[in-house]
Design a protein around this motif. Structure first.
Motif, mmCIF file in Angstrom:
data_model
loop_
_atom_site.group_PDB
_atom_site.id
_atom_site.type_symbol
_atom_site.label_atom_id
_atom_site.label_comp_id
_atom_site.label_asym_id
_atom_site.label_seq_id
_atom_site.Cartn_x
_atom_site.Cartn_y
_atom_site.Cartn_z
ATOM 1 N N LEU A 1 0.000 -10.723 5.535
ATOM 2 C CA LEU A 1 -1.637 -10.859 4.412
ATOM 3 C C LEU A 1 -1.703 -13.149 4.755
ATOM 4 C CD1 LEU A 1 0.876 -9.052 1.877
ATOM 5 C CD2 LEU A 1 -0.885 -8.175 3.276
ATOM 6 N N ALA A 2 -0.552 -13.633 5.099
ATOM 7 C CA ALA A 2 -1.254 -14.368 5.566
ATOM 8 C C ALA A 2 -2.000 -15.102 6.675
ATOM 9 C CB ALA A 2 0.189 -15.316 5.141
ATOM 10 N N VAL A 3 -1.064 -14.152 7.592
ATOM 11 C CA VAL A 3 -1.960 -14.663 8.964
ATOM 12 C C VAL A 3 -3.944 -13.889 9.017
ATOM 13 C CG1 VAL A 3 -1.992 -14.614 10.984
ATOM 14 C CG2 VAL A 3 -0.008 -15.202 9.856
ATOM 15 N N GLN A 4 -4.062 -12.319 8.528
ATOM 16 C CA GLN A 4 -4.968 -12.036 8.472
ATOM 17 C C GLN A 4 -5.679 -11.986 7.095
ATOM 18 O OE1 GLN A 4 -2.953 -8.409 11.073
ATOM 19 N NE2 GLN A 4 -5.255 -7.656 10.170
ATOM 20 N N GLY A 5 -4.512 -11.547 5.888
ATOM 21 C CA GLY A 5 -5.853 -12.160 4.885
ATOM 22 C C GLY A 5 -5.727 -13.671 4.251
ATOM 23 N N GLY A 6 -5.352 -14.841 4.812
ATOM 24 C CA GLY A 6 -5.432 -15.773 4.413
ATOM 25 C C GLY A 6 -4.944 -16.340 3.182
ATOM 26 N N THR B 1 -3.028 -16.631 -4.250
ATOM 27 C CA THR B 1 -4.242 -17.105 -5.150
ATOM 28 C C THR B 1 -5.260 -15.214 -5.055
ATOM 29 O OG1 THR B 1 -7.212 -17.995 -3.500
ATOM 30 C CG2 THR B 1 -4.858 -16.220 -2.364
ATOM 31 N N ASP B 2 -6.236 -15.685 -5.891
ATOM 32 C CA ASP B 2 -6.656 -14.515 -5.986
ATOM 33 C C ASP B 2 -8.203 -13.966 -4.644
ATOM 34 O OD1 ASP B 2 -9.658 -16.164 -6.055
ATOM 35 O OD2 ASP B 2 -8.489 -17.046 -7.548
ATOM 36 N N THR B 3 -8.063 -14.080 -3.764
ATOM 37 C CA THR B 3 -8.731 -13.420 -2.396
ATOM 38 C C THR B 3 -8.051 -13.226 -1.298
ATOM 39 O OG1 THR B 3 -9.517 -15.668 -1.696
ATOM 40 C CG2 THR B 3 -10.843 -14.551 -3.394
ATOM 41 N N LEU B 4 -7.659 -11.903 -1.027
ATOM 42 C CA LEU B 4 -7.146 -11.632 0.259
ATOM 43 C C LEU B 4 -8.471 -11.027 1.107
ATOM 44 C CD1 LEU B 4 -4.381 -11.518 1.530
ATOM 45 C CD2 LEU B 4 -4.628 -9.000 0.647
ATOM 46 N N ASP B 5 -8.190 -11.546 2.344
ATOM 47 C CA ASP B 5 -8.964 -11.358 3.441
ATOM 48 C C ASP B 5 -8.326 -10.059 4.138
ATOM 49 O OD1 ASP B 5 -11.036 -13.470 3.047
ATOM 50 O OD2 ASP B 5 -9.922 -14.048 4.727
ATOM 51 N N GLU B 6 -9.635 -8.744 4.950
ATOM 52 C CA GLU B 6 -9.550 -7.946 4.945
ATOM 53 C C GLU B 6 -8.569 -7.006 4.321
ATOM 54 O OE1 GLU B 6 -8.158 -8.129 8.766
ATOM 55 O OE2 GLU B 6 -8.925 -10.018 9.360
ATOM 56 N N ASP C 1 -9.121 -4.409 2.597
ATOM 57 C CA ASP C 1 -8.976 -2.801 2.284
ATOM 58 C C ASP C 1 -8.087 -1.946 2.911
ATOM 59 O OD1 ASP C 1 -10.861 -2.887 0.218
ATOM 60 O OD2 ASP C 1 -12.617 -3.026 0.865
ATOM 61 N N THR C 2 -8.038 -2.731 4.417
ATOM 62 C CA THR C 2 -7.172 -2.353 5.041
ATOM 63 C C THR C 2 -5.121 -3.021 5.265
ATOM 64 O OG1 THR C 2 -7.448 -4.194 6.516
ATOM 65 C CG2 THR C 2 -8.966 -2.163 6.766
ATOM 66 N N LEU C 3 -5.548 -4.287 4.987
ATOM 67 C CA LEU C 3 -3.916 -4.728 4.935
ATOM 68 C C LEU C 3 -3.827 -4.428 3.773
ATOM 69 C CD1 LEU C 3 -5.079 -8.271 5.365
ATOM 70 C CD2 LEU C 3 -3.640 -7.480 7.322
ATOM 71 N N GLU C 4 -3.561 -4.061 2.633
ATOM 72 C CA GLU C 4 -3.100 -3.152 1.158
ATOM 73 C C GLU C 4 -2.826 -1.735 1.387
ATOM 74 O OE1 GLU C 4 -3.960 -2.248 -3.170
ATOM 75 O OE2 GLU C 4 -3.559 -4.837 -2.695
ATOM 76 N N PRO C 5 -3.399 -1.346 2.426
ATOM 77 C CA PRO C 5 -3.058 0.142 2.323
ATOM 78 C C PRO C 5 -2.200 -0.289 3.535
ATOM 79 C CG PRO C 5 -5.251 0.675 2.399
ATOM 80 C CD PRO C 5 -4.887 -0.973 2.169
ATOM 81 N N ALA C 6 -1.972 -0.550 4.694
ATOM 82 C CA ALA C 6 -1.350 -0.777 5.696
ATOM 83 C C ALA C 6 0.084 -0.752 5.044
ATOM 84 C CB ALA C 6 -1.735 -1.603 6.461
ATOM 85 N N LEU C 7 0.109 -1.755 4.541
ATOM 86 C CA LEU C 7 1.697 -2.316 3.953
ATOM 87 C C LEU C 7 2.445 -1.248 2.451
ATOM 88 C CD1 LEU C 7 2.637 -4.920 3.543
ATOM 89 C CD2 LEU C 7 2.022 -5.098 1.354
ATOM 90 N N LEU C 8 1.855 -0.386 1.785
ATOM 91 C CA LEU C 8 1.483 0.538 1.322
ATOM 92 C C LEU C 8 2.498 1.769 2.263
ATOM 93 C CD1 LEU C 8 -0.195 0.839 -1.609
ATOM 94 C CD2 LEU C 8 1.636 0.013 -1.621
ATOM 95 N N GLU C 9 1.755 1.443 3.050
ATOM 96 C CA GLU C 9 2.004 2.895 4.222
ATOM 97 C C GLU C 9 3.316 2.933 5.129
ATOM 98 O OE1 GLU C 9 0.413 6.357 5.316
ATOM 99 O OE2 GLU C 9 -1.351 5.858 4.261
ATOM 100 N N ALA C 10 3.589 1.356 5.107
ATOM 101 C CA ALA C 10 5.300 0.897 5.709
ATOM 102 C C ALA C 10 5.888 1.171 4.986
ATOM 103 C CB ALA C 10 4.577 -0.559 5.828
ATOM 104 N N GLU C 11 6.113 0.956 3.369
ATOM 105 C CA GLU C 11 7.319 0.859 2.796
ATOM 106 C C GLU C 11 7.049 2.637 2.259
ATOM 107 O OE1 GLU C 11 9.919 0.564 0.097
ATOM 108 O OE2 GLU C 11 8.751 -1.264 1.780
#
Length: 355
Positions: free
Chosen positions: A40-45, A334-339, A341-351
């Motif tokens: 989330l930090a590296v790719q999401g900024g 912060t209020d913005t997360l790059d990518e 639409d892919t990062l959040e679903p992937a985090l939920l999938e991982a959990e």
């Protein structure tokens, strides 16, 4: 499913245990989701990110992870549109008490207030407000207006024609601003008072509050940043006036409190069976949104329920299994997360879908 829109960012420029007591949940037991968090930090900024997972569905565990010192376990933060779930609980409790019906038109509680430019409170039910199928224009989309009261927000909305015909799903912060007014009309108290009495107090959510006009965050808290889209520069927006967000997004909370809240809600501790069934009924929105929560079906067949919240300087997401026994809340400062639409679903999938 793409992340639900929870605006209030441009308008307001403007988530089982006691806080600060006992040992923190383990950081050493890195679940797949916790290991995924740094992306989330590296790719999401995001400057910093943190998550807290609680799982009693198999081997009981709590997992906390942060990517840096900017976010601590007990920090309070602005939870944005997660406020909507709290408001929905109050409305559904009132329905369970027979003090209102979800089929009631808005006009019954707010006569003459939802009128003009094709808007008609006689045709909009409380269920439509809860499910975002009212068609009312989202006042947060009018960037020239900064309403500080619910009635002002409603005036802003009704100065515009409806976004969609009643019965069509269209996410709108106006729906919950109106529900806040309905709660006052039914109970004689503001929605914040009812949330404190019905939810925050009974669940002992010590880190959760509704600030009203208070611009500061309660201690402990970190900083909150918004990113300039033109040059990527971060601006500190820790202090802001939350009144524009109101019943649509003013809540302040913690990772642990939000996990506890959704576990209690889905576990049947806050609503009677009929109202809990209504909460999870997505038929009006064709599967997109219930009444203050939304589902997301994961690749392993698990459906998680919860909400996200975005407000200047903060983004948060809570997801939980249908029985409330497995919850995850994560946030960024912060209020913005790059990518997203892919990062959040992937985090939920991982959990929720561990291999």
């Amino acid at each position: 499913m793409p992340m639900l829109r929870a605006p209030l960012v441009t308008l307001v420029v403007l988530l089982l245990c006691g806080l600060g007591t006992g040992p923190l949940p383990s950081e050493s037991h890195l679940t797949p989701a916790a290991s995924y968090l740094p992306r989330l930090a590296v790719q999401g900024g995001a400057p910093d990110a943190a998550l807290l997972a609680h799982d009693v569905s198999s081997a009981p565990r709590d997992t906390y992870r942060s990517t840096g010192p900017g976010i601590r376990y007990a920090d309070r933060f602005r939870a944005g549109s997660i406020t909507k779930t709290f408001v929905a609980v109050v409305v559904l409790q009132l329905a369970g008490e027979g003090r209102l019906r979800l089929s009631d038109p808005v006009e019954r509680f707010l006569p003459g207030l939802v009128r003009g430019h094709g808007n008609d409170g006689r045709r909009i039910t409380l269920r439509a407000l809860l499910s975002h199928t009212s068609g009312l224009y989202d006042y947060a989309d009018d960037t020239s207006a900064h309403p500080l009261t619910a009635t002002a927000a409603l005036r802003t909305a009704t100065a515009h024609r409806p976004t969609a015909a009643p019965g069509t799903y269209a996410y709108s912060n106006t729906d919950y601003a109106v529900l806040g007014l309905v709660v006052r009309g039914v109970t004689g108290h503001g929605y914040a008072t009812e949330i404190r009495r019905r939810v925050i107090g009974p669940l002992h959510l010590a880190g959760t509050s509704l600030p009203g006009s208070r611009t500061t965050l309660p201690a402990p808290h970190g900083r909150a940043y918004t990113r300039d889209p033109s040059d990527g520069r971060l601006t500190d927006v820790t202090a802001l006036d939350p009144r524009t967000a109101g019943a649509a997004g003013e809540l302040i909370s913690t990772l642990a409190d939000l996990n506890r809240f959704y576990a209690a809600l889905l576990g049947g501790r806050l609503l009677r069976p009929a109202q809990l069934s209504a909460l999870l009924d997505t038929s009006a929105s064709h599967g997109l949104y219930g009444l203050g929560v939304f589902p997301e079906r994961l690749s392993c067949g698990v459906t998680v329920w919860g909400h996200n919240g975005r407000i200047s300087g903060s983004y948060v997401r809570t997801a939980a299994t249908r029985d409330g026994r497995h919850t995850l809340t994560y946030r960024i400062d912060t209020d913005t997360l790059d990518e997203a639409d892919t990062l959040e679903p992937a985090l939920l999938e991982a959990e929720f879908c561990p291999s």
